[in-house]
Design a protein around this motif. Structure first.
Motif, PDB file in Angstrom:
ATOM      1  N   PHE A  19       0.806  -1.222   0.000  1.00  0.00           N
ATOM      2  CA  PHE A  19       0.000   0.000   0.000  1.00  0.00           C
ATOM      3  C   PHE A  19       0.842   1.275   0.000  1.00  0.00           C
ATOM      4  O   PHE A  19       0.629   2.191   0.765  1.00  0.00           O
ATOM      5  CB  PHE A  19      -1.023  -0.028   1.133  1.00  0.00           C
ATOM      6  CG  PHE A  19      -2.069  -1.084   0.901  1.00  0.00           C
ATOM      7  CD1 PHE A  19      -3.175  -0.826   0.106  1.00  0.00           C
ATOM      8  CD2 PHE A  19      -1.901  -2.361   1.410  1.00  0.00           C
ATOM      9  CE1 PHE A  19      -4.104  -1.824  -0.175  1.00  0.00           C
ATOM     10  CE2 PHE A  19      -2.820  -3.369   1.135  1.00  0.00           C
ATOM     11  CZ  PHE A  19      -3.934  -3.093   0.338  1.00  0.00           C
ATOM     12  N   GLY A  20       1.837   1.255  -0.906  1.00  0.00           N
ATOM     13  CA  GLY A  20       2.495   2.496  -1.256  1.00  0.00           C
ATOM     14  C   GLY A  20       3.889   2.707  -0.755  1.00  0.00           C
ATOM     15  O   GLY A  20       4.611   3.560  -1.286  1.00  0.00           O
ATOM     16  N   ARG A  21       4.324   2.006   0.261  1.00  0.00           N
ATOM     17  CA  ARG A  21       5.624   2.303   0.870  1.00  0.00           C
ATOM     18  C   ARG A  21       6.767   2.180  -0.139  1.00  0.00           C
ATOM     19  O   ARG A  21       7.752   2.909  -0.066  1.00  0.00           O
ATOM     20  CB  ARG A  21       5.839   1.359   2.069  1.00  0.00           C
ATOM     21  CG  ARG A  21       7.055   1.602   2.912  1.00  0.00           C
ATOM     22  CD  ARG A  21       7.231   3.001   3.403  1.00  0.00           C
ATOM     23  NE  ARG A  21       6.116   3.574   4.124  1.00  0.00           N
ATOM     24  CZ  ARG A  21       6.030   4.841   4.474  1.00  0.00           C
ATOM     25  NH1 ARG A  21       7.008   5.673   4.146  1.00  0.00           N
ATOM     26  NH2 ARG A  21       4.977   5.307   5.122  1.00  0.00           N
ATOM     27  N   LEU A  22       6.631   1.253  -1.109  1.00  0.00           N
ATOM     28  CA  LEU A  22       7.636   1.109  -2.161  1.00  0.00           C
ATOM     29  C   LEU A  22       7.118   1.599  -3.509  1.00  0.00           C
ATOM     30  O   LEU A  22       7.699   1.301  -4.555  1.00  0.00           O
ATOM     31  CB  LEU A  22       8.102  -0.343  -2.274  1.00  0.00           C
ATOM     32  CG  LEU A  22       8.728  -0.973  -1.030  1.00  0.00           C
ATOM     33  CD1 LEU A  22       9.304  -2.335  -1.349  1.00  0.00           C
ATOM     34  CD2 LEU A  22       9.797  -0.085  -0.424  1.00  0.00           C
ATOM     35  N   GLY A  23       6.009   2.348  -3.464  1.00  0.00           N
ATOM     36  CA  GLY A  23       5.476   2.922  -4.693  1.00  0.00           C
ATOM     37  C   GLY A  23       4.506   2.037  -5.436  1.00  0.00           C
ATOM     38  O   GLY A  23       4.108   2.351  -6.564  1.00  0.00           O
ATOM     39  N   HIS A  24       4.094   0.931  -4.821  1.00  0.00           N
ATOM     40  CA  HIS A  24       3.144   0.003  -5.429  1.00  0.00           C
ATOM     41  C   HIS A  24       2.167  -0.479  -4.360  1.00  0.00           C
ATOM     42  O   HIS A  24       2.489  -0.446  -3.170  1.00  0.00           O
ATOM     43  CB  HIS A  24       3.871  -1.204  -6.034  1.00  0.00           C
ATOM     44  CG  HIS A  24       4.908  -0.842  -7.052  1.00  0.00           C
ATOM     45  ND1 HIS A  24       4.623  -0.663  -8.383  1.00  0.00           N
ATOM     46  CD2 HIS A  24       6.247  -0.605  -6.906  1.00  0.00           C
ATOM     47  CE1 HIS A  24       5.740  -0.337  -9.021  1.00  0.00           C
ATOM     48  NE2 HIS A  24       6.732  -0.298  -8.151  1.00  0.00           N
ATOM     49  N   VAL A  25       1.008  -0.954  -4.786  1.00  0.00           N
ATOM     50  CA  VAL A  25       0.080  -1.521  -3.804  1.00  0.00           C
ATOM     51  C   VAL A  25       0.704  -2.753  -3.172  1.00  0.00           C
ATOM     52  O   VAL A  25       0.640  -2.940  -1.951  1.00  0.00           O
ATOM     53  CB  VAL A  25      -1.279  -1.850  -4.447  1.00  0.00           C
ATOM     54  CG1 VAL A  25      -2.193  -2.564  -3.446  1.00  0.00           C
ATOM     55  CG2 VAL A  25      -1.967  -0.555  -4.923  1.00  0.00           C
ATOM     56  N   PHE A  26       1.318  -3.614  -3.979  1.00  0.00           N
ATOM     57  CA  PHE A  26       2.099  -4.743  -3.463  1.00  0.00           C
ATOM     58  C   PHE A  26       3.472  -4.715  -4.118  1.00  0.00           C
ATOM     59  O   PHE A  26       3.600  -4.396  -5.308  1.00  0.00           O
ATOM     60  CB  PHE A  26       1.415  -6.078  -3.737  1.00  0.00           C
ATOM     61  CG  PHE A  26       0.147  -6.279  -2.945  1.00  0.00           C
ATOM     62  CD1 PHE A  26       0.194  -6.489  -1.579  1.00  0.00           C
ATOM     63  CD2 PHE A  26      -1.087  -6.238  -3.570  1.00  0.00           C
ATOM     64  CE1 PHE A  26      -0.972  -6.654  -0.841  1.00  0.00           C
ATOM     65  CE2 PHE A  26      -2.263  -6.413  -2.845  1.00  0.00           C
ATOM     66  CZ  PHE A  26      -2.206  -6.617  -1.475  1.00  0.00           C
ATOM     67  N   ALA A  27       4.495  -5.074  -3.355  1.00  0.00           N
ATOM     68  CA  ALA A  27       5.875  -4.962  -3.830  1.00  0.00           C
ATOM     69  C   ALA A  27       6.462  -6.286  -4.309  1.00  0.00           C
ATOM     70  O   ALA A  27       7.480  -6.290  -5.005  1.00  0.00           O
ATOM     71  CB  ALA A  27       6.759  -4.391  -2.718  1.00  0.00           C
ATOM     72  N   SER A  28       5.856  -7.418  -3.943  1.00  0.00           N
ATOM     73  CA  SER A  28       6.487  -8.717  -4.186  1.00  0.00           C
ATOM     74  C   SER A  28       6.877  -8.918  -5.645  1.00  0.00           C
ATOM     75  O   SER A  28       8.034  -9.233  -5.955  1.00  0.00           O
ATOM     76  CB  SER A  28       5.547  -9.848  -3.744  1.00  0.00           C
ATOM     77  OG  SER A  28       5.390  -9.854  -2.355  1.00  0.00           O
TER      78      SER A  28
END
Length: 464
Positions: A266-275
């Motif tokens: 939810f955004g911490r890495l710029g995406h909803v999911f980072a995997s």
């Protein structure tokens, strides 16, 4: 600060000391501890009981992604409470949770199209672990119950989730289900053997994982669980290709891959999911919490692969019950807030986060010019400043294990709230932060660390 506000803060401080048990207390202060009181927030700022306006460096606890005092989320809280404040998930459902599950499924990688909602990160991880065990029980693989986790990881405070945690500091005085855990090395590139390349370090970690599977037997291991980035462990970013290699071994050995994205989603890495977006991995289960509501309401959950659910539905045990649930699963208010929060992320905040991330890291990386700083690392709007006794040995300062607290105190005087972790300072500001605010934050950090260096030298603790 007005006289009335000061009086309220003073009363809150005394009430907390007299009646409130704080999280993670020590025995010497449990039930008698007063921590700093915050009175209000706005955007990236919070105001404390001394009248100071502080940049919220950790975004609460990695979670206040859209910032404080967001009118859209605040209004949604009230509107949903006036529409439907609660329903029992055992007997009924509600529209916000169904829509949110659909939208999260659309963002999740691969076939992770189903969502189970919980009350936060710990319960999300607990739910995932119990689902993994249940999945194997239904398949007739009752011995497949162990979990592979790593030193330095943090996964929660409930019994099973806490048993995964890899910090010695959190394990000294508590009990855990250690017989169910297989613990591997921390994938920390900063502390890899001297002279070893990142590629060789990655290969060593992957071999350790493969050897553990061989030693314990794949038929005893239910799942591997890992944070894409170890957040509370010090924002540890593993070597490139590490997670993809682990995923391949899991697939080959019928071991579930659980990505703990409680912080990174939810955004911490710029995406909803980072995997998948950042690490090229499609897990079997993703856990999430924190940023899903930007901290405006307690909510968490897990996104689950269709393959797992199809296997369960087609098993020889249609009567087998996943006897796990929570009174506040799929809470209508939390889900309504999460929907609006997702609107904000999709409406430009994810783009802003990706655009501003290089500037954030460039500004903080300059702190490495200070003798006390061993490394500044991170990804997305996550960073850690690790302090060391000297760069040659890379040893943390052990004569003053709370050097992070010292830096935090100086920074608060200058207008910045940090997340001190022993000899480290963690930064994860609200995603709405601007370049100018990053400049201010970096300048305060530089001065706060410089003042701490002078203190340590004057006290004879450090002569770097």
């Amino acid at each position: 600060m007005s006289h009335s506000a000061a009086a309220l803060y003073k009363k809150a401080t005394q009430d907390a000391k007299d009646h409130l048990i704080q999280p993670w207390p020590s025995a010497g202060s449990i039930g008698a501890e007063a921590r700093g009181v915050l009175g209000q927030g706005e955007g990236i700022y919070v105001h404390d009981d001394r009248g100071r306006k502080l940049i919220d460096g950790p975004a609460g606890m990695w979670c206040t992604n859209v910032g404080h005092r967001n009118a859209v989320l605040a209004d949604t809280l009230r509107e949903q409470a006036m529409e439907l404040s609660y329903n029992s998930p055992w007997y009924t459902s509600n529209e916000p949770s169904a829509e949110l599950a659909r939208r999260i499924g659309a963002h999740a990688p691969g076939d992770l199209n189903h969502v189970f909602f919980t009350t936060g990160g710990s319960t999300a991880v607990e739910s995932a672990l119990r689902l993994a065990q249940y999945y194997n029980n239904v398949r007739g693989l009752e011995g497949k119950k162990k979990f592979i986790c790593r030193d330095g990881g943090y996964h929660g405070s409930t019994y099973l989730s806490a048993s995964l945690n890899g910090s010695q500091r959190s394990r000294n005085w508590m009990d855990f289900a250690d017989d169910m855990m297989i613990r591997l090395s921390c994938p920390d590139p900063f502390r890899r053997p001297k002279g070893m390349s990142l590629e060789a370090f990655r290969d060593q970690l992957v071999k350790e994982f493969a050897d553990a599977v061989a030693a314990h037997g794949a038929d005893t291991i239910a799942a591997f669980i890992g944070e894409p980035i170890m957040a509370s462990g010090g924002v540890i970013v593993p070597p490139e290709g590490y997670f993809k290699a682990i995923r391949e071994i899991c697939t080959e050995n019928d071991i579930l891959f659980i990505a703990d994205e409680v912080v990174t989603a939810f955004g911490r890495l710029g995406h909803v999911f980072a995997s998948e977006a950042c690490f090229d991995v499609v897990p079997d289960i993703i856990t999430f919490a924190k940023g899903v509501t930007s901290g405006y309401f307690p909510l968490g959950g897990m996104a689950v692969s269709d393959r797992l659910l199809s296997t369960l539905r087609n098993s020889n045990h249609p009567e087998a019950m996943y006897a796990h649930g929570l009174t506040y699963s799929s809470h209508p208010i939390g889900c309504a807030v999460a929907l609006k929060n997702l609107d904000i992320l999709e409406g430009g905040l994810l783009d802003h986060t990706r655009e501003i991330t290089p500037y954030f890291h460039d500004k903080l990386k300059r702190l490495e010019e200070l003798d006390l700083v061993g490394e500044v690392r991170g990804m997305g709007l996550m960073a850690c400043i690790e302090c060391v006794a000297d760069r040659e040995s890379q040893n943390p300062i052990r004569l003053d294990t709370e050097v992070g607290v010292r830096i935090d105190r100086h920074c608060q005087e200058l207008g910045l709230l940090l997340r001190p972790l022993v000899h480290m300072c963690v930064m994860s500001p609200p995603l709405v932060i601007t370049r100018e605010q990053i400049d201010t934050m970096a300048d305060i950090l530089h001065e706060g660390i410089s003042r701490t260096m002078r203190d340590l030298r004057a006290e004879g603790i450090w002569n770097g």
